[in-house]
Design an enzyme around this catalytic site. Structure first.
Site, PDB file in Angstrom:
ATOM      1  N   HIS A 181     -16.136  36.498  37.416  1.00 51.11           N
ATOM      2  CA  HIS A 181     -17.560  36.284  38.091  1.00 51.11           C
ATOM      3  C   HIS A 181     -18.019  35.013  37.820  1.00 51.11           C
ATOM      4  O   HIS A 181     -18.095  34.411  36.800  1.00 51.11           O
ATOM      5  CB  HIS A 181     -18.233  37.363  37.314  1.00 51.11           C
ATOM      6  CG  HIS A 181     -17.957  38.803  37.611  1.00 51.11           C
ATOM      7  ND1 HIS A 181     -17.864  39.834  36.630  1.00 51.11           N
ATOM      8  CD2 HIS A 181     -17.540  39.130  38.815  1.00 51.11           C
ATOM      9  CE1 HIS A 181     -17.461  40.978  37.511  1.00 51.11           C
ATOM     10  NE2 HIS A 181     -17.223  40.853  38.637  1.00 51.11           N
ATOM     11  N   ALA A 182     -18.515  34.341  39.088  1.00 49.19           N
ATOM     12  CA  ALA A 182     -18.833  33.100  39.269  1.00 49.19           C
ATOM     13  C   ALA A 182     -19.781  32.566  38.075  1.00 49.19           C
ATOM     14  O   ALA A 182     -19.816  31.471  37.533  1.00 49.19           O
ATOM     15  CB  ALA A 182     -19.104  32.568  40.509  1.00 49.19           C
ATOM     16  N   ARG A 183     -20.838  33.158  38.055  1.00 49.57           N
ATOM     17  CA  ARG A 183     -22.120  32.680  37.256  1.00 49.57           C
ATOM     18  C   ARG A 183     -21.676  32.900  35.710  1.00 49.57           C
ATOM     19  O   ARG A 183     -22.698  32.523  34.943  1.00 49.57           O
ATOM     20  CB  ARG A 183     -23.055  33.468  37.475  1.00 49.57           C
ATOM     21  CG  ARG A 183     -23.019  35.160  37.424  1.00 49.57           C
ATOM     22  CD  ARG A 183     -24.162  35.912  38.226  1.00 49.57           C
ATOM     23  NE  ARG A 183     -24.323  37.426  37.925  1.00 49.57           N
ATOM     24  CZ  ARG A 183     -25.291  38.051  38.440  1.00 49.57           C
ATOM     25  NH1 ARG A 183     -26.187  37.375  39.288  1.00 49.57           N
ATOM     26  NH2 ARG A 183     -25.213  39.233  38.411  1.00 49.57           N
ATOM     27  N   ARG A 260     -13.625  44.166  41.214  1.00 50.89           N
ATOM     28  CA  ARG A 260     -13.691  45.846  41.953  1.00 50.89           C
ATOM     29  C   ARG A 260     -12.603  45.741  42.888  1.00 50.89           C
ATOM     30  O   ARG A 260     -12.629  46.526  43.629  1.00 50.89           O
ATOM     31  CB  ARG A 260     -14.982  45.951  42.362  1.00 50.89           C
ATOM     32  CG  ARG A 260     -16.163  46.003  41.280  1.00 50.89           C
ATOM     33  CD  ARG A 260     -15.910  47.006  40.628  1.00 50.89           C
ATOM     34  NE  ARG A 260     -17.225  47.065  39.410  1.00 50.89           N
ATOM     35  CZ  ARG A 260     -17.448  46.291  38.366  1.00 50.89           C
ATOM     36  NH1 ARG A 260     -16.424  45.517  38.307  1.00 50.89           N
ATOM     37  NH2 ARG A 260     -18.258  46.503  37.764  1.00 50.89           N
ATOM     38  N   HIS A 316     -15.378  37.748  30.265  1.00 50.49           N
ATOM     39  CA  HIS A 316     -16.752  37.659  31.193  1.00 50.49           C
ATOM     40  C   HIS A 316     -18.031  37.462  30.386  1.00 50.49           C
ATOM     41  O   HIS A 316     -17.861  37.390  29.060  1.00 50.49           O
ATOM     42  CB  HIS A 316     -16.861  39.246  31.796  1.00 50.49           C
ATOM     43  CG  HIS A 316     -15.986  39.699  32.840  1.00 50.49           C
ATOM     44  ND1 HIS A 316     -16.283  39.718  34.000  1.00 50.49           N
ATOM     45  CD2 HIS A 316     -14.658  39.746  32.732  1.00 50.49           C
ATOM     46  CE1 HIS A 316     -15.422  40.149  34.872  1.00 50.49           C
ATOM     47  NE2 HIS A 316     -14.226  40.037  34.086  1.00 50.49           N
ATOM     48  N   GLU A 392     -16.916  41.160  27.034  1.00 51.96           N
ATOM     49  CA  GLU A 392     -18.285  40.419  27.572  1.00 51.96           C
ATOM     50  C   GLU A 392     -18.816  39.612  26.525  1.00 51.96           C
ATOM     51  O   GLU A 392     -19.029  40.017  25.345  1.00 51.96           O
ATOM     52  CB  GLU A 392     -19.260  41.596  27.784  1.00 51.96           C
ATOM     53  CG  GLU A 392     -18.977  42.694  28.949  1.00 51.96           C
ATOM     54  CD  GLU A 392     -19.025  42.084  30.162  1.00 51.96           C
ATOM     55  OE1 GLU A 392     -19.575  40.960  30.341  1.00 51.96           O
ATOM     56  OE2 GLU A 392     -19.144  42.906  31.313  1.00 51.96           O
TER      57      GLU A 392
HETATM   58 ZN   LIG Z   1     -18.225  39.607  34.559  1.00 54.74          ZN
END
Ligand SMILES: [Zn+2]
Length: 433
Positions: A181-183, A260, A316, A392
């Protein structure tokens, strides 16, 4: 249909040519569950009122969203109370990048790869690539640069492979990757810190030498390089890759959610991903229909068929979770879930001892929400990884994705404590009991 598709592409190119999306005046707010209103009901109300709302996080107790002033007025019209996380997101983004140095690769005298100041700021993608080249150059005898392929826009999905006394390709694999996830900028910084500790400690630190002699490490800091570059040039809050929607969908929206898009249980749960190309969790039109995913899952398949995978971690941010399989079904528990929970507890304790930060651990779907076509499920159930987690990183919603650079180092140090515990425990015989 074709025309729309081309227009979509042209639109995205126009944006890529310079216009940076401004978040000045945007607020990021947390809306908590209220007496007669669950978070999923609140989410439904928000989505019905605000088109393509930028959702940051969601739990059983609250939902966090990023809103323009007019979107905030729409939220207020629903009568929902909220807490403010970023008073002015544009200002927080400016603060986050205030110390970002000049391009490292262009300096005549580059910083040494183990210079700790690397972890005091975020960096451009090209500089990360140079940093990895320098890392390999510093440890040429037991490392090599590797790649899982190229992204939609043609960027190298680079990584490093390193090994100990057995030589390359012999011991079971440890596979870590970040920035799906880029951000989620903190993830690449953390995997770089972990990689540096392992390579620089090999031969001098007894415990680290043991880890590197026991496993073959593969580390990929950017599974989604196009998205990451887009967060730096255009839209700090971009999440997906930069692939146009399939023509069949008639949509001009860009990007698939690469987490996903894994070709396993891709369609297992209607709540696990979105079929709307404009959604942040768009699953794609078919399993693994993104180049980033094709490269990544093929790499997992190859490791499964050769060395076998001891440990897989997909890094992440944010919300501080250690998530075990599975994501696609909240009541399906894998045979080694007990072990994964005990391991999660031990790792969380080690992390906590560094700076008092708590990580929640458990099976992904049950402790968070359903996710289909999901990394840990593929790694565990298809890739045969003995251990598989999605981590995370910080924080729990104080800054979210826009984590100030002064928190990079401590975030990485606490994960190093966690990983030392994990690498000590992965092969302990007591798991057999
Ligand atoms: Zn993520």
């Amino acid at each position: 249909m074709k025309l729309l598709h081309l227009l979509g592409l042209a639109g995205s190119l126009a944006v890529a040519n310079g216009d940076r999306i401004s978040y000045d005046g945007y607020k990021v707010v947390r809306v908590g569950a209220q007496r007669d209103l669950s978070v999923s009901k609140i989410q439904e109300q928000i989505q019905a009122t605000i088109t393509h709302v930028d959702e940051w996080e969601r739990s059983d107790t609250e939902i966090t969203v990023n809103l323009s002033p007019s979107q905030l007025a729409a939220l207020e019209s629903l009568g929902l109370s909220y807490e403010t996380m970023h008073e002015d997101l544009g200002r927080s983004i400016a603060y986050e990048s205030r110390n970002t140095p000049q391009r490292r690769g262009e300096n005549e005298k580059r910083q040494a790869v183990d210079d700790p100041s690397w972890f005091e700021s975020y960096h451009a993608w090209e500089d990360h690539k140079t940093w990895f080249e320098d890392l390999h150059a510093a440890y040429p005898n037991n490392s090599e640069l590797v790649s899982t392929g190229t992204s939609y826009q043609g960027r190298d999905q680079f990584g490093i492979h390193f090994w100990g006394s057995a030589g390359p390709g012999v011991q079971p694999a440890v596979l870590w990757h970040g920035t799906v996830h880029a951000r989620e900028w903190i993830s690449a910084m953390v995997v770089e810190y972990l990689t540096l500790q392992l390579l620089s400690g090999y031969g001098s630190n007894q415990e680290v030498t043991g880890f590197v002699n026991s496993y073959d490490f593969y580390v990929f800091p950017f599974v989604n390089p196009d998205g990451f570059v887009h967060t730096q040039t255009t839209d700090r809050l971009w999440r997906k890759n930069r692939q146009p929607a399939p023509c069949s969908t008639n949509s001009t929206c860009i990007g698939r959610d690469v987490n996903r898009n894994w070709p396993w249980m891709w369609d297992a749960n209607p709540n696990g991903a979105s079929t709307d190309p404009c959604s942040q969790t768009y699953k794609g039109a078919a399993p693994a229909d993104s180049p980033e995913m094709k490269g990544m899952h093929s790499f997992v398949d190859t490791l499964r068929d050769t060395q076998g995978i001891k440990l897989f971690i997909d890094w992440h941010s944010y919300s501080q979770y250690l998530l075990a399989p599975v994501g696609y079904n909240c009541t399906h528990y894998v045979p080694t879930l007990g072990q994964h929970i005990v391991m999660g507890r031990e790792v969380a304790r080690s992390i906590y001892r560094v700076d008092g930060v708590q990580f929640v651990f458990g099976p992904s779907c049950a402790v968070l929400y359903p996710s289909t076509g999901y990394s840990v499920d593929y790694a565990y159930e298809v890739g045969g990884a003995q251990w598989a987690y999605l981590i995370e990183l910080r924080d729990q919603g104080q800054y979210g994705f826009v984590l100030p650079p002064e928190l990079i180092l401590i975030s990485a140090q606490e994960q190093w404590a966690g990983m030392r515990t994990m690498l000590r425990l992965v092969d302990q015989p007591f798991w057999e009991d």
